[in-house]
Scaffold this motif. Sequence first.
Motif, PDB file in Angstrom:
ATOM      1  N   MET A   1      -8.448   3.765  -3.749  1.00 24.88           N
ATOM      2  CA  MET A   1      -7.013   3.985  -3.813  1.00 24.88           C
ATOM      3  C   MET A   1      -6.544   4.560  -2.489  1.00 24.88           C
ATOM      4  SD  MET A   1      -4.709   6.741  -5.921  1.00 24.88           S
ATOM      5  CE  MET A   1      -5.826   8.012  -5.489  1.00 24.88           C
ATOM      6  N   GLN A   2      -5.362   4.157  -2.137  1.00 23.89           N
ATOM      7  CA  GLN A   2      -4.672   4.747  -0.999  1.00 23.89           C
ATOM      8  C   GLN A   2      -3.293   5.169  -1.484  1.00 23.89           C
ATOM      9  OE1 GLN A   2      -4.625   2.021   2.302  1.00 23.89           O
ATOM     10  NE2 GLN A   2      -6.774   1.511   2.038  1.00 23.89           N
ATOM     11  N   TYR A   3      -2.808   6.292  -0.948  1.00 23.25           N
ATOM     12  CA  TYR A   3      -1.469   6.728  -1.310  1.00 23.25           C
ATOM     13  C   TYR A   3      -0.836   7.472  -0.151  1.00 23.25           C
ATOM     14  CZ  TYR A   3      -3.503  11.366  -2.140  1.00 23.25           C
ATOM     15  OH  TYR A   3      -4.141  12.567  -1.996  1.00 23.25           O
TER      16      TYR A   3
ATOM     17  N   ALA B   1       3.888   6.491  -2.924  1.00 21.07           N
ATOM     18  CA  ALA B   1       3.476   5.095  -3.041  1.00 21.07           C
ATOM     19  C   ALA B   1       1.958   5.037  -3.178  1.00 21.07           C
ATOM     20  CB  ALA B   1       3.935   4.310  -1.816  1.00 21.07           C
ATOM     21  N   LEU B   2       1.481   4.230  -4.141  1.00 20.98           N
ATOM     22  CA  LEU B   2       0.046   4.096  -4.386  1.00 20.98           C
ATOM     23  C   LEU B   2      -0.377   2.645  -4.300  1.00 20.98           C
ATOM     24  CD1 LEU B   2       1.119   6.565  -6.275  1.00 20.98           C
ATOM     25  CD2 LEU B   2      -1.080   6.320  -7.369  1.00 20.98           C
TER      26      LEU B   2
ATOM     27  N   ILE C   1      -2.951  -2.902  -7.686  1.00 21.53           N
ATOM     28  CA  ILE C   1      -1.737  -2.444  -8.366  1.00 21.53           C
ATOM     29  C   ILE C   1      -0.922  -1.680  -7.327  1.00 21.53           C
ATOM     30  CG2 ILE C   1      -0.744  -0.888 -10.093  1.00 21.53           C
ATOM     31  CD1 ILE C   1      -3.147  -1.442 -11.874  1.00 21.53           C
ATOM     32  N   GLU C   2       0.353  -1.993  -7.241  1.00 26.95           N
ATOM     33  CA  GLU C   2       1.284  -1.275  -6.372  1.00 26.95           C
ATOM     34  C   GLU C   2       2.180  -0.433  -7.276  1.00 26.95           C
ATOM     35  OE1 GLU C   2       3.322  -4.408  -4.332  1.00 26.95           O
ATOM     36  OE2 GLU C   2       1.455  -5.178  -3.458  1.00 26.95           O
ATOM     37  N   LEU C   3       2.227   0.860  -6.997  1.00 28.05           N
ATOM     38  CA  LEU C   3       2.911   1.797  -7.885  1.00 28.05           C
ATOM     39  C   LEU C   3       3.780   2.734  -7.061  1.00 28.05           C
ATOM     40  CD1 LEU C   3       3.124   3.061 -10.763  1.00 28.05           C
ATOM     41  CD2 LEU C   3       1.118   4.388 -10.188  1.00 28.05           C
TER      42      LEU C   3
END
Length: 141
Positions: free
Chosen positions: A1-3, A11-12, A112-114
């Motif tokens: 994961m990157q955020y 933004a994740l 997944i873009e969150l």
Amino acid sequence: MQYCGTEELLALHIEDGENLHGCIVTACQGSNVDSAVVISGLGMISSVTFGWFTGKEYLKKNYDGTMELISLSGDISFRRDGMYPHLHGVFSSPDHQVIGGHIMEAIAMRNIELFLKPIYSQHFNRRDINAFEALIPERRS
């Protein structure tokens, strides 16, 4: 994961095999966010478990297989045992059949873009009210 988080947006990018709820908790904790609103989420999943609340317990149903996350809503709050992502979602199968509900668990497939909106003026708590756990927003001092 990157955020990446700022005061206006968290933004994740959630990667293949990662747990949706776990990634949200990690990103919020790493960004010092304890209350937030889910703005949007999209991407792919390999499995999802929904829960239907009977008033006493959640009846769970698991779906395995590639699906597209086409809508995500919810909030991030604090409950007695820690940070709680309360998520509802809509998913589409390859034949465009749609399912949705309260997400108990979802595993990312590919991406997944969150996007979350941190809330700093209020603290979102959860408390039992009439045998039901509810969101209780409180103004910060």
